[in-house]
Structures are given as C-alpha cells and as structure tokens.
Design a protein around this motif. Structure first.
Motif, PDB file in Angstrom:
ATOM      1  N   HIS A   1      -2.566   2.991   9.736  1.00  0.00           N
ATOM      2  CA  HIS A   1      -2.544   3.610   8.406  1.00  0.00           C
ATOM      3  C   HIS A   1      -3.351   2.812   7.382  1.00  0.00           C
ATOM      4  O   HIS A   1      -4.351   3.290   6.836  1.00  0.00           O
ATOM      5  CB  HIS A   1      -1.081   3.752   7.972  1.00  0.00           C
ATOM      6  N   ASN A   2      -2.943   1.591   7.123  1.00  0.00           N
ATOM      7  CA  ASN A   2      -3.649   0.772   6.135  1.00  0.00           C
ATOM      8  C   ASN A   2      -4.015  -0.590   6.718  1.00  0.00           C
ATOM      9  O   ASN A   2      -4.104  -1.584   6.003  1.00  0.00           O
ATOM     10  CB  ASN A   2      -2.791   0.582   4.878  1.00  0.00           C
ATOM     11  N   GLY A   3      -4.230  -0.610   8.027  1.00  0.00           N
ATOM     12  CA  GLY A   3      -4.607  -1.846   8.695  1.00  0.00           C
ATOM     13  C   GLY A   3      -6.089  -1.870   9.040  1.00  0.00           C
ATOM     14  O   GLY A   3      -6.737  -0.828   9.179  1.00  0.00           O
TER      15      GLY A   3
ATOM     16  N   GLY B   1      -0.438   8.554  -5.504  1.00  0.00           N
ATOM     17  CA  GLY B   1      -0.992   9.678  -4.762  1.00  0.00           C
ATOM     18  C   GLY B   1      -2.089   9.285  -3.788  1.00  0.00           C
ATOM     19  O   GLY B   1      -2.562   8.145  -3.754  1.00  0.00           O
ATOM     20  N   HIS B   2      -2.503  10.282  -3.005  1.00  0.00           N
ATOM     21  CA  HIS B   2      -3.453  10.033  -1.920  1.00  0.00           C
ATOM     22  C   HIS B   2      -4.884   9.836  -2.415  1.00  0.00           C
ATOM     23  O   HIS B   2      -5.668   9.157  -1.751  1.00  0.00           O
ATOM     24  CB  HIS B   2      -3.409  11.189  -0.912  1.00  0.00           C
TER      25      HIS B   2
ATOM     26  N   PHE C   1       0.822  -1.213   0.000  1.00  0.00           N
ATOM     27  CA  PHE C   1       0.000   0.000   0.000  1.00  0.00           C
ATOM     28  C   PHE C   1       0.857   1.264   0.000  1.00  0.00           C
ATOM     29  O   PHE C   1       0.546   2.233  -0.704  1.00  0.00           O
ATOM     30  CB  PHE C   1      -0.928  -0.012   1.215  1.00  0.00           C
ATOM     31  N   ASP C   2       1.925   1.276   0.781  1.00  0.00           N
ATOM     32  CA  ASP C   2       2.770   2.473   0.852  1.00  0.00           C
ATOM     33  C   ASP C   2       3.400   2.779  -0.504  1.00  0.00           C
ATOM     34  O   ASP C   2       3.463   3.947  -0.925  1.00  0.00           O
ATOM     35  CB  ASP C   2       3.860   2.292   1.906  1.00  0.00           C
ATOM     36  N   GLU C   3       3.860   1.741  -1.187  1.00  0.00           N
ATOM     37  CA  GLU C   3       4.451   1.945  -2.512  1.00  0.00           C
ATOM     38  C   GLU C   3       3.424   2.491  -3.494  1.00  0.00           C
ATOM     39  O   GLU C   3       3.706   3.395  -4.294  1.00  0.00           O
ATOM     40  CB  GLU C   3       5.032   0.630  -3.047  1.00  0.00           C
TER      41      GLU C   3
END
Length: 301
Positions: free
Chosen positions: A217-219, A187-188, A179-181
């Motif tokens: 964050h993405n959990g 972009g957001h 997800f971070d990549e």
C-alpha cells in the motif's frame, strides 16, 4: 460445378488477405477483401518475397513456406516486419507491424509447382495491447516505480547472482509514517499525490544500477547491487532527508512528513530472498517502535 467466375467471387469473400505462393516465395495470386489493401501492401506489395525483404527476413519467410509444404498440414506463425527488414522503406509511418499467418499446402500442384495458401492477419493492435499490459504488469502506474511483481523477479535474479559471485547486495524497505491516518483525514487525492512524489524522489536519488519498487500500500523497496549496508546507509539517509523536506513543503502534519524503514543485505546462509526482505521488514517495525522517522539496520540471529 462452380464456374471460374463463381470461384473467383467466393475467393474474394475471404475475410482476410490470402496469398497463393510457391516454395521460392513468388506470389501467383492474391485473394480476399479489397479493404485490406493496406495490410497487403504492408506485407507483400510486389510479386516476390525476395524483391521486398532483406536476405535474412526473406529467407525466414520462405523457410515457413517450405515448412508448410513439408508438413502437409496447417501451420500458424506470428512474426513482425520492421522498416529495417525491407529493401525499400514502406510509406506506413509505423516502424513495426505484427502479423499472424495461417499456411496450408495445397494437395495438388499447379503447372508442376507445389503451392501454399497463406492467410494473413494484421495483429499489430493486439501486440500493442499485449505490450501495454506487460508494461502495466511491470510498472506501478501511480508511483511510476517498478511493480511488486517486477520486484520479485529482480530479487530472485540478484539472489542467484549473489550466491554465484558473492558480491554484496543490500535493500531497504520503508513506509511513509502515519500514511493511513493521513489518507482517512485528507482523502485519496492527496495520498495519491504523495505516492507520486515519493516515486519521483526515489528515481532522482538512487544510482543508475539501483532499482526502486512500490511495495504493497504505502511501502517502497530499493535494491542496491554491489553495495553492503555500510555504504547503503548513506544513500538511504540522504533519501530519507530529501523526502522529509519535500513532504514538509506540502504543508502536511509533522508526523506525516517522514519515513521509517529497515535496511538489510544478502547473507551466505540465506535460502530465499524473502529472508532478506523479512529482516528489512523487522527493521521497519523496530524503527516504528523507536518513534518513527529513522532507518534501522537488520539484526542477524
């Protein structure tokens, strides 16, 4: 000394509607701004509390007057008034209004009666804001799932229930792969759309008794009461596959269309609910080590 006309003029300058009431709830006089007539009508459009409100609400309001008389000191109370409280519905379209009242017993009697001065503040807007803040505190605005703060409350409550009744309870902690990549590359806006989509799929996939939370964050965490890991596995695997299919439709890189997670359940030797969550987190890390796109069961030591 001030004349009666001057006293009346001063009382009319009071910043909020003010009522002079006896111990039985009869209003002898109203003071304060004419512009606040809506507030006055919403609270006491007639001259006696008993003529406006049903018995239970009328008795409570009168009890506050009597408490102010007994205390002989300033008293402040907050209360709500709904259409159900009234003998006749009020034309105000809102179902409920909130008030704050300052009550002060007079240190002299009038025609042999002890009286209370009640200064009324309409705080409905403030209460609406409080309820909105409480909602934001409980719900994650992006995913529309419950917030991490709400998760702590729910896990604590279910942990206590487990140790009292020993009914099984499981949870899964999962994250979106890469997800971070993806966020750095696209972009957001896109990442926000994905979080929102995951929230919708979670809500549609879980059972009525389950609870879904956004975690960090993405959990995401899904709590499954009355369910051991064996039975939880099928539900979570179906969710994993449903998410994969929906993310594929967004034309994302293959590595960004899956989730990895850890599945755990409450155990009798757990001292805190965080132990359950930590085991799920360990399972999540193990799933990533094995190549992602999978759910790993907890390992008990």
């Amino acid at each position: 000394m001030l004349s009666q006309a001057q006293v009346s003029q001063l009382l009319s300058l009071l910043p909020v509607p003010t009522f002079l009431l006896n111990a039985q709830g009869a209003c002898l006089q109203r003071f304060g701004p004419q512009a606040a007539s809506d507030c006055v009508d919403a609270f006491l459009p007639q001259d006696t509390i008993a003529k406006v409100y049903r018995a239970e609400k009328a008795q409570w309001l009168i009890s506050q007057l009597q408490a102010a008389l007994a205390a002989n000191a300033p008293l402040e109370v907050e209360f709500s008034i709904s259409q159900h409280d009234r003998l006749q519905p009020h034309p105000d379209s809102s179902d409920k209004r909130w008030f704050s009242a300052n009550l002060q017993a007079l240190d002299f009697s009038v025609h042999g009666e002890n009286l209370v001065l009640l200064m009324l503040h309409d705080i409905s807007h403030y209460q609406q804001q409080v309820q909105k803040w409480a909602f934001y505190d409980e719900v994650d605005l992006l995913s529309h799932l419950y917030s991490q703060r709400r998760m702590s409350k729910e896990l604590s409550a279910h942990f206590s229930l487990y140790h009292r009744h020993h009914a099984p309870c499981s949870l899964v902690l999962f994250e979106l792969d890469c997800f971070d990549e993806l966020q750095q590359q696209c972009g957001h806006n896109l990442s926000d759309n994905i979080i929102e989509l995951v929230g919708k799929i979670c809500v549609s996939a879980i059972r009525q008794e389950d609870r879904a939370f956004r975690y960090h964050h993405n959990g995401f965490v899904i709590l499954m009461p009355h369910t051991d890991t064996e039975h939880a596995w099928g539900l979570i695997d179906r969710l994993r596959k449903a998410l994969h299919l929906q993310l594929l439709e967004m034309d994302l890189p293959q590595a960004c269309t899956s989730i990895s997670g850890g599945l755990s359940q409450f155990h009798h030797n757990d001292q805190r609910y965080m132990e359950v969550l930590n085991r799920a987190d360990t399972g999540l890390l193990h799933a990533k080590e094995l190549g992602r796109n999978r759910i790993c069961l907890e390992h008990l030591h």
